[in-house]
Write a protein that holds these residues in place. Structure first.
Motif, PDB file in Angstrom:
ATOM      1  N   VAL A   1       0.864  -1.181   0.000  1.00 24.93           N
ATOM      2  CA  VAL A   1       0.000   0.000   0.000  1.00 24.93           C
ATOM      3  C   VAL A   1       0.897   1.225   0.000  1.00 24.93           C
ATOM      4  O   VAL A   1       1.606   1.487   0.975  1.00 24.93           O
ATOM      5  N   HIS A   2       0.907   1.957  -1.109  1.00 23.75           N
ATOM      6  CA  HIS A   2       1.740   3.150  -1.228  1.00 23.75           C
ATOM      7  C   HIS A   2       3.190   2.859  -0.858  1.00 23.75           C
ATOM      8  O   HIS A   2       3.846   3.631  -0.151  1.00 23.75           O
ATOM      9  N   GLY A   3       3.690   1.716  -1.333  1.00 19.85           N
ATOM     10  CA  GLY A   3       5.083   1.371  -1.120  1.00 19.85           C
ATOM     11  C   GLY A   3       5.398   0.708   0.201  1.00 19.85           C
ATOM     12  O   GLY A   3       6.563   0.373   0.449  1.00 19.85           O
ATOM     13  N   ARG A   4       4.413   0.488   1.043  1.00 15.66           N
ATOM     14  CA  ARG A   4       4.640  -0.163   2.338  1.00 15.66           C
ATOM     15  C   ARG A   4       4.162  -1.606   2.252  1.00 15.66           C
ATOM     16  O   ARG A   4       3.031  -1.880   1.840  1.00 15.66           O
ATOM     17  N   TYR A   5       5.023  -2.536   2.682  1.00 13.29           N
ATOM     18  CA  TYR A   5       4.744  -3.956   2.560  1.00 13.29           C
ATOM     19  C   TYR A   5       4.217  -4.523   3.874  1.00 13.29           C
ATOM     20  O   TYR A   5       4.267  -3.875   4.927  1.00 13.29           O
ATOM     21  N   LEU A   6       3.682  -5.732   3.801  1.00 13.32           N
ATOM     22  CA  LEU A   6       2.880  -6.254   4.914  1.00 13.32           C
ATOM     23  C   LEU A   6       3.691  -6.616   6.149  1.00 13.32           C
ATOM     24  O   LEU A   6       3.126  -6.812   7.220  1.00 13.32           O
ATOM     25  N   GLY A   7       5.005  -6.699   6.020  1.00 13.74           N
ATOM     26  CA  GLY A   7       5.841  -6.905   7.203  1.00 13.74           C
ATOM     27  C   GLY A   7       6.251  -5.624   7.888  1.00 13.74           C
ATOM     28  O   GLY A   7       7.043  -5.658   8.835  1.00 13.74           O
ATOM     29  N   ASP A   8       5.715  -4.499   7.447  1.00 16.16           N
ATOM     30  CA  ASP A   8       6.022  -3.194   8.048  1.00 16.16           C
ATOM     31  C   ASP A   8       5.760  -3.248   9.556  1.00 16.16           C
ATOM     32  O   ASP A   8       4.675  -3.662   9.986  1.00 16.16           O
ATOM     33  N   PRO A   9       6.723  -2.857  10.383  1.00 16.64           N
ATOM     34  CA  PRO A   9       6.515  -2.917  11.839  1.00 16.64           C
ATOM     35  C   PRO A   9       5.284  -2.150  12.311  1.00 16.64           C
ATOM     36  O   PRO A   9       4.678  -2.517  13.330  1.00 16.64           O
ATOM     37  N   ASP A  10       4.887  -1.100  11.608  1.00 15.64           N
ATOM     38  CA  ASP A  10       3.706  -0.343  12.020  1.00 15.64           C
ATOM     39  C   ASP A  10       2.420  -1.151  11.886  1.00 15.64           C
ATOM     40  O   ASP A  10       1.394  -0.797  12.483  1.00 15.64           O
ATOM     41  N   PHE A  11       2.443  -2.237  11.094  1.00 17.90           N
ATOM     42  CA  PHE A  11       1.241  -3.043  10.886  1.00 17.90           C
ATOM     43  C   PHE A  11       1.089  -4.139  11.946  1.00 17.90           C
ATOM     44  O   PHE A  11       0.155  -4.934  11.898  1.00 17.90           O
ATOM     45  N   GLU A  12       2.008  -4.176  12.906  1.00 17.56           N
ATOM     46  CA  GLU A  12       2.009  -5.224  13.924  1.00 17.56           C
ATOM     47  C   GLU A  12       0.666  -5.347  14.665  1.00 17.56           C
ATOM     48  O   GLU A  12       0.195  -6.465  14.906  1.00 17.56           O
ATOM     49  N   PRO A  13      -0.008  -4.248  15.057  1.00 21.42           N
ATOM     50  CA  PRO A  13      -1.279  -4.414  15.760  1.00 21.42           C
ATOM     51  C   PRO A  13      -2.333  -5.162  14.944  1.00 21.42           C
ATOM     52  O   PRO A  13      -3.146  -5.903  15.511  1.00 21.42           O
ATOM     53  N   LEU A  14      -2.332  -4.982  13.638  1.00 19.28           N
ATOM     54  CA  LEU A  14      -3.288  -5.711  12.801  1.00 19.28           C
ATOM     55  C   LEU A  14      -2.982  -7.199  12.810  1.00 19.28           C
ATOM     56  O   LEU A  14      -3.888  -8.025  12.980  1.00 19.28           O
ATOM     57  N   TRP A  15      -1.714  -7.571  12.650  1.00 25.41           N
ATOM     58  CA  TRP A  15      -1.366  -8.988  12.674  1.00 25.41           C
ATOM     59  C   TRP A  15      -1.686  -9.613  14.031  1.00 25.41           C
ATOM     60  O   TRP A  15      -2.146 -10.765  14.098  1.00 25.41           O
ATOM     61  N   ALA A  16      -1.461  -8.871  15.099  1.00 26.74           N
ATOM     62  CA  ALA A  16      -1.774  -9.400  16.422  1.00 26.74           C
ATOM     63  C   ALA A  16      -3.267  -9.661  16.568  1.00 26.74           C
ATOM     64  O   ALA A  16      -3.693 -10.689  17.127  1.00 26.74           O
ATOM     65  N   GLU A  17      -4.094  -8.753  16.049  1.00 22.77           N
ATOM     66  CA  GLU A  17      -5.544  -8.924  16.133  1.00 22.77           C
ATOM     67  C   GLU A  17      -6.005 -10.101  15.266  1.00 22.77           C
ATOM     68  O   GLU A  17      -6.859 -10.902  15.679  1.00 22.77           O
ATOM     69  N   LEU A  18      -5.461 -10.211  14.080  1.00 21.03           N
ATOM     70  CA  LEU A  18      -5.819 -11.320  13.206  1.00 21.03           C
ATOM     71  C   LEU A  18      -5.375 -12.649  13.810  1.00 21.03           C
ATOM     72  O   LEU A  18      -6.073 -13.669  13.699  1.00 21.03           O
TER      73      LEU A  18
END
Length: 322
Positions: A131-148
């Motif tokens: 998404v706009h150059g940011r990939y799914l392992g981006d540390p900022d996306f950690e809360p989403l992975w934790a919820e999933l």
């Protein structure tokens, strides 16, 4: 192999909600240089009957829902997901639904994932590979992975146009999509997401791009050059945690490589309809049906049983004839 009609569970089938199509049209957008086709539940069911598909798990394709402001993306995600939920409600035997998630707004993404999985009955979520150059392992996306992970969620990763110009005369689905799928999968593994969140089941589109072909290159070079503290077998283990669909990938060269790499139970049927034309489905289905080197039960597992393990509600679903 003869496939009962209809029997397959298609984990890579697209929906074109009118609100999403209008939003793209207003901005002069398409799907990576690929035109957005028309769609209706009746046309999808007609295709499925012809292709031996009992149930299609629907998702919105690239560019997803985040191609404008965060606020617009949040509203569009909810509208798209409500539309998909209504389609499934009308025909739960024929359709499932991956909910769209408005990354990179992490708080909004978590909120929409919780709503979709807990309230709307989604069968999982769909994430664009970048998404706009940011990939799914981006540390900022950690809360989403934790919820999933807490919800043992199914996560379908669909490729998007990577952060680079299209090759002239080459729509993104032709080449760039397989590249971006591979890029985000490796990013998830190297950033430890696949190791930390083992309750999520991550499905990669199109046979995983070229990940099965290059997996041993990735694991070997990581352990010897990139990060010698990590063992090659640990990298390979995390790469093998992915699931893979067969959309546009059940070919004489790609299918043997995929089956040689994927863990048992990790290959799922996919059509990519309607963005992939029905003739393409016929071509790849023929090779799936005539592949000579299946082990006993493997063909039926790919067509249906592996998906039943991820979507238990479909185990008892009737297999309609129309």
């Amino acid at each position: 192999m003869t496939v009962p009609l209809p029997a397959r569970i298609d984990v890579h089938q697209h929906i074109v909600p009118p609100v999403w199509a209008r939003a793209l049209a207003r901005r002069g957008l398409d799907s990576g240089g690929w035109a957005v086709p028309s769609w209706s539940p009746s046309s999808a069911i007609a295709m499925m009957d012809e292709q031996g598909i009992a149930t299609g798990v629907l998702s919105v394709t690239a560019p997803g829902v985040h191609f404008d402001t965060d606020q617009d993306a949040v509203a569009l995600a909810r509208a798209v997901n409500d539309y998909g939920a209504e389609v499934v409600k009308d025909r739960p035997d024929r359709f499932g639904h991956f909910a769209s998630i408005p990354l990179p707004d992490v708080d909004a993404a978590v909120t929409e994932a919780v709503h979709a999985l807990d309230t709307s009955g989604a069968d999982g979520v769909v994430l664009m590979s970048s998404v706009h150059g940011r990939y799914l392992g981006d540390p900022d996306f950690e809360p989403l992975w934790a919820e999933l992970d807490r919800r043992n969620a199914n996560v379908f990763v669909h490729p998007a146009q990577p952060p680079m110009p299209l090759l002239p005369g080459t729509p993104a689905p032709l080449a760039d999509y397989v590249f971006d799928t591979t890029r985000t999968a490796l990013n998830l593994v190297l950033n430890g997401v696949m190791d930390r969140y083992r309750n999520v089941r991550v499905i990669l589109s199109h046979g995983g791009g070229f990940l099965p072909y290059a997996a041993y290159r990735f694991s070997g070079l990581t352990s010897t050059v990139v990060d010698p503290a990590r063992k090659a077998e640990d990298i390979l283990r995390d790469l093998k945690r992915f699931y893979f669909d067969t959309a546009l990938s059940a070919s004489p060269s790609a299918l043997p490589a995929l089956l040689a790499f994927a863990e048992p139970g990790h290959v799922l049927y996919g059509s990519d309809w309607p963005f992939a034309p029905q003739d393409a489905g016929t071509y790849y289905n023929h090779y799936l049906e005539t592949y000579p080197d299946y082990v006993p039960g493997q063909a039926d597992a790919i067509n249906r049983h592996n998906a039943e393990a991820l979507f238990p509600r479909l185990i008892a679903s009737p297999r309609p004839v129309s």
